[in-house]
Each structure stands twice: as structure tokens, then as C-alpha cells.
Write a protein that holds these residues in place. Structure first.
Motif, PDB file in Angstrom:
ATOM      1  N   GLU A 185       0.832  -1.185   0.000  1.00 46.99           N
ATOM      2  CA  GLU A 185       0.000   0.000   0.000  1.00 46.99           C
ATOM      3  C   GLU A 185       0.877   1.249   0.000  1.00 46.99           C
ATOM      4  OE1 GLU A 185      -3.346   0.240  -0.200  1.00 46.99           O
ATOM      5  OE2 GLU A 185      -3.305  -1.916  -0.555  1.00 46.99           O
ATOM      6  N   VAL A 186       0.464   2.240  -0.790  1.00 47.92           N
ATOM      7  CA  VAL A 186       1.206   3.495  -0.850  1.00 47.92           C
ATOM      8  C   VAL A 186       0.256   4.631  -0.507  1.00 47.92           C
ATOM      9  CG1 VAL A 186       2.926   2.698  -2.506  1.00 47.92           C
ATOM     10  CG2 VAL A 186       0.782   3.653  -3.344  1.00 47.92           C
ATOM     11  N   PRO A 187       0.765   5.692   0.113  1.00 48.83           N
ATOM     12  CA  PRO A 187      -0.112   6.796   0.521  1.00 48.83           C
ATOM     13  C   PRO A 187      -0.513   7.677  -0.655  1.00 48.83           C
ATOM     14  CG  PRO A 187       2.163   7.321   1.056  1.00 48.83           C
ATOM     15  CD  PRO A 187       2.160   5.888   0.544  1.00 48.83           C
ATOM     16  N   ILE A 188      -1.646   8.350  -0.505  1.00 42.93           N
ATOM     17  CA  ILE A 188      -2.100   9.358  -1.454  1.00 42.93           C
ATOM     18  C   ILE A 188      -2.137  10.691  -0.717  1.00 42.93           C
ATOM     19  CG2 ILE A 188      -4.023  10.161  -2.875  1.00 42.93           C
ATOM     20  CD1 ILE A 188      -4.746   7.309  -3.426  1.00 42.93           C
ATOM     21  N   GLN A 229     -12.795   8.019  -8.170  1.00 49.76           N
ATOM     22  CA  GLN A 229     -11.776   7.743  -7.172  1.00 49.76           C
ATOM     23  C   GLN A 229     -10.443   8.315  -7.636  1.00 49.76           C
ATOM     24  OE1 GLN A 229     -11.651   3.457  -6.793  1.00 49.76           O
ATOM     25  NE2 GLN A 229     -10.463   3.169  -8.647  1.00 49.76           N
ATOM     26  N   VAL A 230      -9.557   8.494  -6.658  1.00 46.88           N
ATOM     27  CA  VAL A 230      -8.168   8.834  -6.950  1.00 46.88           C
ATOM     28  C   VAL A 230      -7.348   7.596  -6.654  1.00 46.88           C
ATOM     29  CG1 VAL A 230      -6.191  10.258  -6.298  1.00 46.88           C
ATOM     30  CG2 VAL A 230      -8.461  11.281  -6.463  1.00 46.88           C
ATOM     31  N   VAL A 251       3.482  -2.977  -8.141  1.00 49.61           N
ATOM     32  CA  VAL A 251       4.202  -3.201  -6.884  1.00 49.61           C
ATOM     33  C   VAL A 251       3.637  -2.363  -5.740  1.00 49.61           C
ATOM     34  CG1 VAL A 251       6.313  -3.912  -8.029  1.00 49.61           C
ATOM     35  CG2 VAL A 251       5.995  -1.503  -7.468  1.00 49.61           C
ATOM     36  N   GLY A 252       2.870  -1.308  -6.063  1.00 45.93           N
ATOM     37  CA  GLY A 252       2.286  -0.493  -5.005  1.00 45.93           C
ATOM     38  C   GLY A 252       1.001   0.148  -5.461  1.00 45.93           C
ATOM     39  N   ARG A 253       0.052   0.296  -4.519  1.00 43.84           N
ATOM     40  CA  ARG A 253      -1.250   0.872  -4.886  1.00 43.84           C
ATOM     41  C   ARG A 253      -1.890   1.511  -3.667  1.00 43.84           C
ATOM     42  NH1 ARG A 253      -6.827  -1.318  -5.072  1.00 43.84           N
ATOM     43  NH2 ARG A 253      -7.997  -0.220  -6.710  1.00 43.84           N
ATOM     44  N   GLY A 254      -2.571   2.631  -3.914  1.00 38.78           N
ATOM     45  CA  GLY A 254      -3.375   3.281  -2.900  1.00 38.78           C
ATOM     46  C   GLY A 254      -4.580   3.925  -3.549  1.00 38.78           C
ATOM     47  N   VAL A 255      -5.718   3.963  -2.838  1.00 37.17           N
ATOM     48  CA  VAL A 255      -6.956   4.523  -3.383  1.00 37.17           C
ATOM     49  C   VAL A 255      -7.571   5.452  -2.348  1.00 37.17           C
ATOM     50  CG1 VAL A 255      -9.250   4.016  -4.278  1.00 37.17           C
ATOM     51  CG2 VAL A 255      -7.371   2.459  -4.781  1.00 37.17           C
ATOM     52  N   PRO A 302     -13.497  -6.188 -10.540  1.00 36.54           N
ATOM     53  CA  PRO A 302     -14.418  -5.049 -10.589  1.00 36.54           C
ATOM     54  C   PRO A 302     -13.738  -3.842 -11.219  1.00 36.54           C
ATOM     55  CG  PRO A 302     -14.397  -6.080  -8.415  1.00 36.54           C
ATOM     56  CD  PRO A 302     -13.248  -6.661  -9.175  1.00 36.54           C
ATOM     57  N   ALA A 303     -14.516  -3.013 -11.893  1.00 38.44           N
ATOM     58  CA  ALA A 303     -13.949  -1.860 -12.581  1.00 38.44           C
ATOM     59  C   ALA A 303     -13.152  -0.960 -11.636  1.00 38.44           C
ATOM     60  CB  ALA A 303     -15.057  -1.067 -13.262  1.00 38.44           C
ATOM     61  N   ALA A 304     -13.638  -0.783 -10.429  1.00 34.78           N
ATOM     62  CA  ALA A 304     -12.953   0.104  -9.478  1.00 34.78           C
ATOM     63  C   ALA A 304     -11.626  -0.472  -8.997  1.00 34.78           C
ATOM     64  CB  ALA A 304     -13.859   0.396  -8.282  1.00 34.78           C
ATOM     65  N   LYS A 305     -11.400  -1.776  -9.254  1.00 36.02           N
ATOM     66  CA  LYS A 305     -10.143  -2.412  -8.857  1.00 36.02           C
ATOM     67  C   LYS A 305      -9.292  -2.792 -10.071  1.00 36.02           C
ATOM     68  CE  LYS A 305     -11.852  -4.230  -4.458  1.00 36.02           C
ATOM     69  NZ  LYS A 305     -12.021  -5.431  -3.590  1.00 36.02           N
ATOM     70  N   TRP A 306      -9.546  -2.154 -11.181  1.00 32.85           N
ATOM     71  CA  TRP A 306      -8.808  -2.488 -12.407  1.00 32.85           C
ATOM     72  C   TRP A 306      -7.297  -2.349 -12.221  1.00 32.85           C
ATOM     73  CZ3 TRP A 306      -5.791   0.841 -15.492  1.00 32.85           C
ATOM     74  CH2 TRP A 306      -5.759   2.182 -15.065  1.00 32.85           C
ATOM     75  N   GLY A 307      -6.873  -1.323 -11.495  1.00 33.13           N
ATOM     76  CA  GLY A 307      -5.449  -1.092 -11.287  1.00 33.13           C
ATOM     77  C   GLY A 307      -4.795  -2.147 -10.424  1.00 33.13           C
ATOM     78  N   ARG A 308      -5.584  -2.765  -9.550  1.00 31.47           N
ATOM     79  CA  ARG A 308      -5.052  -3.773  -8.621  1.00 31.47           C
ATOM     80  C   ARG A 308      -4.484  -4.977  -9.354  1.00 31.47           C
ATOM     81  NH1 ARG A 308      -3.124  -7.290  -6.534  1.00 31.47           N
ATOM     82  NH2 ARG A 308      -3.416  -8.257  -4.494  1.00 31.47           N
ATOM     83  N   TYR A 309      -4.961  -5.244 -10.564  1.00 39.28           N
ATOM     84  CA  TYR A 309      -4.586  -6.464 -11.262  1.00 39.28           C
ATOM     85  C   TYR A 309      -3.737  -6.215 -12.510  1.00 39.28           C
ATOM     86  CZ  TYR A 309      -8.072  -8.215  -8.061  1.00 39.28           C
ATOM     87  OH  TYR A 309      -8.763  -8.514  -6.916  1.00 39.28           O
ATOM     88  N   LEU A 310      -3.100  -5.053 -12.573  1.00 42.50           N
ATOM     89  CA  LEU A 310      -2.184  -4.797 -13.670  1.00 42.50           C
ATOM     90  C   LEU A 310      -0.907  -5.609 -13.517  1.00 42.50           C
ATOM     91  CD1 LEU A 310      -2.484  -0.915 -14.055  1.00 42.50           C
ATOM     92  CD2 LEU A 310      -3.605  -2.689 -15.426  1.00 42.50           C
TER      93      LEU A 310
END
Length: 236
Positions: free
Chosen positions: A11-14, A128-129, A109-113, A97-105
Motif C-alpha cells: 500500500e502506498v499513501p495518497i 476515485q483517486v 508493486v504499489g497501490r493506494g486509493v 471489478p472496474a474500481a479495482k482495475w489497477g489492482r490487477y495490472l
């Protein structure tokens, strides 16, 4: 679930706490990009066989792109990458799910929403950001995007634009991801996006030149994303 990014994701901060309303107005600009694929490439895509499309196809090209409403045109590297996946539309979106599209690229290596907005009737995310860090050979790509999600009966589209890059690797990135029902058994997944990438150096980025080689790498990266999607939904 086994996929390319499961074991190393963190997890990375926003840092973005507020986004002005005009920043969310990205759909008109992206639809202009969608409608301006060169004719010769459209012909090339139409000529692809079903077998080709089930493996994944990608075309890339340089184009002058307006990144924001009323903005100036910039030369960007554009990709159009699509694949037909043998998984029913509803089942596909229940797995990714569309809102989690980035999670499965691929190679995430890091993601935050953050700053999520939900539709009152359906409860689905409509804004969302999202910050994502994609692994690279020499440096990672770090980008924070505003995303707007449109849900239709047999089609869902995620529109995005990068508004920040902590390590200055992404000077521009704007596009969309479409999930479309083809029939009762298959879903077509398509990325169409424009990019200006950079080499990070201290407190700024050195813009990478627009070359066929760079565009090929961008197209291949999106093919890998679709490979990862295919692998994940095939396991469910």
C-alpha cells in the motif's frame, strides 16, 4: 489467487486530499482521443482475425493530444490494445471489478486509493483517486490518477488522467479501459491511452523521446496487463 503482482504489492499513501471539480471533467477529452485513431490503423484492427483478438492485439502511434478541456495539443505516444477473453461479462467484472482495475495490472508493486464517490442507488464506485506504482527495469513508474467510472448495461468504462507523479516518471497519461459484453460467453477488454514518459532525475523528469521503440514497449506493457487479466479470470 496467483497472479503476477500478488506477493510484492504494498500500500502506498495518497497525499491528494481534494480534487477540484473541473479536474474530474476528463471524459470529453478522452472521447476525442477514442474517435481519432488513424484510418489505416482502424483498417489494420478490423482485419485482425478472431484468433488474433483472443491472443491480444495492439497498435501504437504518435499523435497530438489535448490533455485537458481547452488545453494545448501535445505530442504523445498512444496505444490501443484489446483482447477477447472467454469469460462472461458479469463473471469477469465480479472477479475484476472496474474500481479495482489497477489492482490487477501486470507488475504492479504499489497501490493506494482515496477520495471515492459512490452511486447512491447501486453502491458502485463512480469516482476515485488511485496511485499505482508499476515495476520497471531501471526505475518504477509512479502515477496518481483521477478516475471516472461509467456503468452501462453491457459495457463499463474507466476513464483516467494522471495528475501527479511522485518520482516524475509520468509527465502525462490519459485514457480509458473498456469492458464490453460480446455474447453470453466472452468479454472484450480494451485499453486506449496517451502517454508522455520521463526518466527521473532529482526533482524533475527528463522527457523520453517519441520513438517507435518506446511505443512498442508501451504496447507490449498493455498486452501484459491483458495477459494478467486473462490469467486471473481463468482461475475463477
Amino acid at each position: 489467487m496467483a497472479c503476477a503482482n500478488t506477493n510484492k504489492l504494498y500500500e502506498v499513501p495518497i497525499d491528494i486530499k481534494k480534487v477540484d471539480e473541473q479536474v474530474w471533467n476528463i471524459i470529453p477529452v478522452i472521447e476525442t482521443i477514442n474517435s481519432s485513431i488513424p484510418d489505416e490503423l482502424l483498417s489494420e484492427l478490423k482485419a485482425k482475425s478472431l484468433q488474433d483478438k483472443m491472443k491480444g492485439v495492439s497498435v501504437t502511434y504518435p499523435q497530438q493530444v489535448v490533455e485537458v478541456v481547452g488545453g494545448q495539443k501535445k505530442w504523445m505516444d498512444v496505444e490501443y490494445t484489446t483482447r477477447i477473453i472467454n469469460k462472461p461479462y458479469e463473471k469477469f467484472l465480479s472477479t475484476i471489478p472496474a474500481a479495482k482495475w489497477g489492482r490487477y495490472l501486470f507488475d504492479l508493486v504499489g497501490r493506494g486509493v482515496g477520495l471515492r464517490t459512490y452511486d447512491e442507488s447501486s453502491g458502485k464506485v463512480v469516482r476515485q483517486v488511485e496511485r499505482m506504482i508499476l515495476g520497471g527495469t531501471l526505475f518504477n513508474l509512479d502515477m496518481t490518477k483521477v478516475e471516472v467510472i461509467i456503468y452501462e448495461k453491457d459495457r463499463t468504462v474507466v476513464y483516467w488522467r494522471v495528475i501527479d507523479s511522485k518520482n516524475h516518471t509520468t509527465m502525462a497519461d490519459i485514457g480509458n479501459l473498456e469492458f464490453k459484453k460480446l455474447d453470453d460467453y466472452s468479454t472484450q477488454v480494451t485499453f486506449h491511452s496517451a502517454h508522455i514518459l520521463a526518466i527521473p532525475f532529482l526533482f524533475f523528469g527528463i522527457r523520453l523521446p517519441h520513438t517507435d521503440g518506446l511505443r512498442e514497449k508501451i504496447g507490449n506493457a498493455f498486452l501484459k496487463h491483458l495477459d494478467n487479466y486473462h490469467r486471473i479470470v481463468s482461475e475463477h
